[in-house]
Design a protein around this motif. Structure first.
Motif, short mmCIF file in Angstrom:
data_model
loop_
_atom_site.label_atom_id
_atom_site.label_comp_id
_atom_site.label_asym_id
_atom_site.label_seq_id
_atom_site.Cartn_x
_atom_site.Cartn_y
_atom_site.Cartn_z
N ALA A 1 60.23 2.09 64.23
CA ALA A 1 60.26 1.38 65.51
C ALA A 1 61.11 0.11 65.46
N LYS A 2 61.36 -0.40 64.28
CA LYS A 2 62.14 -1.63 64.13
C LYS A 2 63.65 -1.37 64.04
N HIS A 3 64.05 -0.11 64.03
CA HIS A 3 65.46 0.22 63.86
C HIS A 3 66.07 0.74 65.16
N PRO A 4 67.05 0.03 65.70
CA PRO A 4 67.63 0.43 67.00
C PRO A 4 68.32 1.78 66.97
N ALA A 5 68.82 2.22 65.81
CA ALA A 5 69.53 3.50 65.76
C ALA A 5 68.60 4.68 65.55
N ALA A 6 67.31 4.42 65.36
CA ALA A 6 66.37 5.48 65.00
C ALA A 6 65.87 6.25 66.22
N PHE A 7 65.83 7.58 66.10
CA PHE A 7 65.15 8.44 67.05
C PHE A 7 63.67 8.08 67.00
N PRO A 8 62.99 7.92 68.13
CA PRO A 8 61.64 7.35 68.11
C PRO A 8 60.54 8.22 67.55
N TYR A 9 60.80 9.50 67.31
CA TYR A 9 59.74 10.40 66.87
C TYR A 9 59.96 10.85 65.43
N LEU A 10 58.86 11.01 64.70
CA LEU A 10 58.92 11.59 63.36
C LEU A 10 58.66 13.09 63.45
N THR A 11 59.17 13.81 62.47
CA THR A 11 58.87 15.23 62.35
C THR A 11 58.23 15.48 60.99
N LEU A 12 57.06 16.10 60.99
CA LEU A 12 56.38 16.45 59.75
C LEU A 12 56.77 17.86 59.36
N THR A 13 57.21 18.04 58.11
CA THR A 13 57.70 19.35 57.71
C THR A 13 57.17 19.78 56.34
N SER A 14 57.26 21.08 56.12
CA SER A 14 57.02 21.65 54.80
C SER A 14 57.94 22.86 54.67
N SER A 15 58.81 22.84 53.69
CA SER A 15 59.68 23.99 53.45
C SER A 15 58.90 25.17 52.90
N GLN A 16 57.71 24.90 52.34
CA GLN A 16 56.88 25.97 51.78
C GLN A 16 56.12 26.73 52.86
N THR A 17 55.55 26.00 53.82
CA THR A 17 54.72 26.64 54.84
C THR A 17 55.44 26.87 56.16
N GLY A 18 56.59 26.21 56.34
CA GLY A 18 57.31 26.32 57.60
C GLY A 18 56.90 25.29 58.63
N LEU A 19 55.99 24.39 58.27
CA LEU A 19 55.55 23.35 59.19
C LEU A 19 56.74 22.57 59.74
N GLY A 20 56.80 22.43 61.06
CA GLY A 20 57.80 21.60 61.70
C GLY A 20 59.17 22.22 61.86
N MET A 21 59.39 23.39 61.29
CA MET A 21 60.74 23.98 61.33
C MET A 21 61.15 24.39 62.74
N GLU A 22 60.23 25.00 63.49
CA GLU A 22 60.57 25.43 64.85
C GLU A 22 60.99 24.24 65.71
N ALA A 23 60.22 23.16 65.65
CA ALA A 23 60.53 21.99 66.46
C ALA A 23 61.85 21.36 66.03
N LEU A 24 62.08 21.27 64.72
CA LEU A 24 63.32 20.65 64.24
C LEU A 24 64.53 21.49 64.62
N ARG A 25 64.40 22.81 64.53
CA ARG A 25 65.50 23.68 64.97
C ARG A 25 65.82 23.43 66.45
N ALA A 26 64.78 23.34 67.27
CA ALA A 26 64.98 23.12 68.71
C ALA A 26 65.65 21.79 68.97
N GLU A 27 65.24 20.75 68.25
CA GLU A 27 65.83 19.43 68.45
C GLU A 27 67.31 19.41 68.06
N LEU A 28 67.64 20.02 66.93
CA LEU A 28 69.01 20.01 66.46
C LEU A 28 69.90 20.93 67.28
#
Length: 223
Positions: A190-217
């Protein structure tokens, strides 16, 4: 007149969310090939596609994340020795988006000259690459935020490059500590002006967060 949502995170309609997820799935299911490796700025490929760069400390899981996003096991190869990768690796995703795997930073045993060279080259790339749309900055959910991570965030602010923080290896952290980690990093972001305001939680092992990150990118890809 009101305007529509500008990011995947702002979508509220289930139909729009499903469409965005499907768009991301189709893009990352397409062909993805290594096209170039650059060790110097003069070796960078032509400005042909929008670029998404992946940055993070050595051993943070960059290669694993790129492989998980694209559904491949060996597209991006992790070195057996942290800190060995010294070049920018470019991957053409379906002729619509370029994925850029940046060298890991912060390896304790790396020579001081290598660390300085990394910072100089990365800053020049970040500042001077007009097709660069976003940097995905990976942080290991299992470890504390390092000085190098904060320095890179500052560097991205100075370069005026939009960056998005992604927590990796979240499957290895219990829900309580993970929630505290997310809150801690969110406060820093939140203190960085260049930062996208949301975090993404991921796991390459379980696939957590991959669908959302693909959609964002996918929002940055050519039609």
């Amino acid at each position: 007149m009101t305007t529509g949502p500008t990011t995947f995170r702002e979508l509220k309609n289930d139909i729009d969310i499903a469409a965005a997820l499907e768009q991301g799935r189709r893009l990352f299911a397409g062909s993805c090939d290594f096209v170039f490796g650059a060790q110097k700025l003069g070796q960078l490929p032509p400005l042909t596609l929008p670029e998404i760069a992946f940055a993070g400390r050595s051993n943070v899981g960059k290669s694993s994340l790129v492989n998980a996003l694209t559904g491949r096991k060996t597209l991006a190869r992790a070195s057996s020795e942290p800190g060995r990768t010294k070049q920018l690796n470019f991957f053409d995703l379906a002729g619509r988006l370029m994925l850029v795997d940046m060298p890991g930073y912060g390896y304790a045993r790396a020579a001081k000259s290598i660390k300085e060279d990394w910072q100089d080259m990365m800053f020049d790339y970040l500042r001077g690459r007009p097709v660069l749309r976003r940097v995905v900055l990976l942080l290991d959910a299992r470890v504390e935020l390092k000085t190098h991570d904060r320095e890179v965030m500052d560097m991205l602010d100075r370069a005026a490059v939009s960056f998005q923080v992604v927590l990796t290896k979240c499957d290895s952290v219990k829900p309580g500590p993970l929630a505290r980690k997310q809150e801690e990093v969110q406060a820093v972001v939140a203190k960085h002006p260049a930062a996208f305001p949301y975090l993404t939680l991921t796991s390459s092992q379980t696939g957590l967060g991959m669908e959302a990150l693909r959609a964002e990118l996918a929002e940055f890809a050519l039609p």
